[in-house]
Structures are given as structure tokens and as C-alpha cells.
Design an enzyme around this catalytic site. Structure first.
Site, short mmCIF file in Angstrom:
data_model
loop_
_atom_site.label_atom_id
_atom_site.label_comp_id
_atom_site.label_asym_id
_atom_site.label_seq_id
_atom_site.Cartn_x
_atom_site.Cartn_y
_atom_site.Cartn_z
N SER A 34 -69.79 41.09 -80.14
CA SER A 34 -69.14 42.87 -80.06
C SER A 34 -68.97 42.60 -81.60
O SER A 34 -70.51 41.65 -81.86
CB SER A 34 -68.01 43.14 -79.34
OG SER A 34 -67.72 44.75 -79.89
N HIS A 73 -72.72 44.82 -78.31
CA HIS A 73 -71.72 45.68 -78.51
C HIS A 73 -72.96 46.73 -79.39
O HIS A 73 -72.14 46.86 -80.37
CB HIS A 73 -70.39 46.16 -78.62
CG HIS A 73 -69.50 45.65 -76.86
ND1 HIS A 73 -68.49 45.47 -77.36
CD2 HIS A 73 -70.65 45.11 -76.53
CE1 HIS A 73 -68.27 44.89 -76.39
NE2 HIS A 73 -69.18 44.42 -75.43
N ASP A 106 -63.82 42.51 -73.43
CA ASP A 106 -64.84 42.40 -72.40
C ASP A 106 -65.78 40.91 -71.94
O ASP A 106 -66.29 40.09 -73.16
CB ASP A 106 -66.50 43.54 -73.03
CG ASP A 106 -67.19 43.97 -72.16
OD1 ASP A 106 -66.92 43.48 -70.86
OD2 ASP A 106 -68.28 44.24 -72.89
#
Length: 347
Positions: free
Chosen positions: A167, A194, A292
Site C-alpha cells: 500500500s 493499493h 490488509d
């Protein structure tokens, strides 16, 4: 505890956009807008004079563009920088700005609805807090050379696929890994980063120029092949499953949602790798906010695969790796610059 009063300078050449973003910032209790500038040159001058905690800047501007702003700020008075990007086009210089030290980038606001302003304000606030908290890690890193040498693989691979999840801070981390993988890599790589859909396409194109391996965004139903690198898209979540008749691994998009993050979800991708490849799965969780990837890594570990987390010292944001480590789903914690060598050694 939330960081209070993050003193912010906004650099944006569009008068309308300055008004919109100023309104968004002023509705965030933790963000104090102390100045605005209408071009890069004026912005850098205000940053030099005011020494803010955070800079938010457009990319395409007169006198000095966003990349120039980032380079100048990082060289003379390192300050966290968040890049604003236009939704209607992808500026490849955004990735150069990230490599030059920008913390992260977000899409410019599209609508003036209260809900959208609130969503963007919350996103900016969370990124700003992470940026200020991790400002000591913001620095320009030397560019790593592309690995043009093949590796000697003298036996069958222990693993059949490499999964990577990332991310905030991920583009630079992913790039540093991909650039150092050998051109004769005997397994496929699938990456969930992401990022907005249009940027994922642009990022895949950029990576494709930095490695002898082919990098692409796969289509639904596409067969996963050895020696390929796949950046999963951002309009759906992605699973890798087996075709019933041939047992070949293929890409499948899904509307299934996950608690930690969606589009693309690392948990979704990693969980599917555990189901499809079992103990032949090698997975890496990189820098990023949130948690995540932990759920998917847990499934991989249960299946007998091997899991790796980027170290705190080498992570721009030690959120996703930290959560996975704390949940005891990581086999090895490794510095970013050592991950490519370790991965190749596992094969």
C-alpha cells in the site's frame, strides 16, 4: 493518539481546485492550512519560509512542476509531500516523484458533494498523519540497477508462485524488488498494490520498462504463466483459481468485498493463492497503512506456504507488515533490499 495541527502548505495552479481543497482541509481538525501557492516556484518559497509539517502539491504547474517541487524540497528542507493527481489522465512523473521522496499520491476531488468532500478529507487526514509520523524515513534512495543477469536454477522450484501485497510506500518498494529479479525467473509473480485503477495500468507499464520480465495487468480468464508479472487491476478484487478441465491457474475477478481494503484487496489475492497453490505459495507483505494482507497470509501459512514481511526499518509505513507479524502469520522479517535475493534463493 491523533497528531494535532499538521501545518500544511497547498500548491495548486487551478483557482477552483485551490478553493475545493482548501474547503476540504479546513473541515479537518488535525490539518491547519497555513498557506496556498499557485505554482511550484511560489510554493517552494513558501515552504522555505514557513517550514510546514506537510506539503500537498499538484503535478502539472507553471514555473516548476510537482516533480521539481519534490526534488527541491527533499534536497533543501525535507518535508512530507502528498501529490495530487488528475483523474482524467495519469502523469508518469508521479512515480518519479515517489522515487524522489514524495510520501504518497491521491486523486483530485471530482465532485463537490458533502459526502465526497468528507471522504477525501478523511483520506488526506489519515495519509497526512502517517506522513508526519514517518517523516524521518522520507529521503531519496539511490536508483538500483536493473538485473540483466540470469540466475542458475539447478533444480525444480520449491514454490510455484510469488504473491506481493503493498500500500503506502509500495510503488517504490515493489519497483526495487521487480528490478532485481532475474530475467529467467521460473515462477509467475502477482502483485496487489493499493492504487487507483488508472494508476495501476500506468505503474505496470512503468515496471515493464524496468525488467526483462513482462509486466502486465491481466484480463479475466487469463492463464497465469511462468516468468510473467501480473499487477491485479483496481476495479475488482482478484482471485487466482484452477480451470476445472485443464487445472491451469487463471485470473478471476470478483465483487466479493473484504474488511481491510477493496479494489484491489491483498487478502482476496493471497487467500486465493493459498487455495490454488497451497504449500507452493511464496508471499511478501510490504509497506502500507492498515492490516490488509494478514487474513490472506494466515491462509497461506495454514496451507504450508512461506510468508515474508518487510522490516520496520525499511518500511515507509510499518502498518500492514506489523499487523501480520503481530498475528504470527509471518515466517521471516527481511529488509527491503534483501527481499529479492532471499526470494530467488528460495526457488
Amino acid at each position: 493518539m491523533a497528531i494535532k495541527e499538521i501545518r500544511t502548505v497547498l500548491i495548486e495552479d487551478s483557482g477552483l481546485m485551490r478553493i475545493m481543497i482548501t474547503d476540504i482541509l479546513r473541515h479537518q481538525a488535525n490539518l491547519e492550512l497555513i498557506a496556498t501557492a499557485k505554482n511550484g516556484k511560489e510554493g517552494v518559497e513558501k515552504v522555505a519560509h514557513l517550514r510546514p509539517d506537510l506539503v500537498i502539491t499538484d503535478m502539472v504547474m507553471p514555473d516548476m512542476d510537482g516533480l521539481g517541487v519534490v526534488k527541491k524540497i527533499m534536497k533543501e528542507f525535507p518535508t512530507p509531500v502528498i501529490i495530487l493527481s488528475a483523474l482524467d489522465k495519469t502523469d508518469p512523473l508521479v512515480f518519479e516523484a515517489l522515487n524522489a521522496g514524495a510520501f504518497d499520491f491521491i486523486d483530485k476531488p471530482r465532485f463537490q458533494t458533502t459526502i465526497h468532500r468528507q471522504e477525501m478529507g478523511n483520506l488526506l487526514n489519515s495519509i497526512a498523519q502517517e506522513a508526519v509520523k514517518n517523516r524521518q524515513k522520507i529521503h531519496h534512495q539511490p536508483q538500483l540497477k536493473i538485473n540483466q543477469n540470469d540466475h542458475v536454477f539447478d533444480r525444480a522450484s520449491n514454490y510455484e508462485i510469488l504473491g506481493i501485497g503493498a500500500s503506502t510506500g509500495g510503488p517504490k518498494a515493489v519497483e526495487s524488488i521487480i528490478k532485481r529479479l532475474p530475467g529467467n525467473l521460473p515462477i509467475p509473480v502477482v502483485i496487489a498494490q493499493h492504487m487507483s485503477e488508472h494508476f495501476i495500468v500506468s505503474f505496470a507499464e512503468r515496471l515493464n520498462q524496468l525488467t526483462p520480465l513482462e509486466v502486465r495487468v491481466p484480463a479475466s480468464g487469463e492463464i497465469i504463466k511462468k516468468g510473467m508479472i501480473y499487477m491485479v487491476p483496481g476495479h475488482k478484487n482478484t482471485k487466482i483459481i484452477r480451470k476445472l478441465r485443464t487445472n491451469e491457474p487463471v485470473v478471476r475477478f470478483t465483487n466479493e468485498t473484504f474488511e481491510a481494503f477493496n479494489y484491489p484487496s491483498v487478502d482476496c489475492l493471497f487467500s486465493s493463492l493459498a487455495s490454488t497453490y497451497g504449500d507452493k505459495t511464496l508471499a511478501v507483505i510490504l509497506t502500507g497503512m492498515g492490516k490488509d494482507g494478514t487474513e490472506g497470509l494466515q491462509e497461506i501459512k495454514k496451507a504450508g506456504g512461506f510468508t515474508i514481511a518487510q522490516s520496520e526499518a525499511s518500511s515507509l509505513v510499518f502498518g500492514m507488515p506489523k499487523n501480520a507479524i503481530e498475528q504470527n502469520v509471518i515466517d521471516r522479517v527481511i529488509d527491503l533490499n534483501e527481499i529479492p535475493v532471499f526470494v530467488v534463493g528460495c526457488l
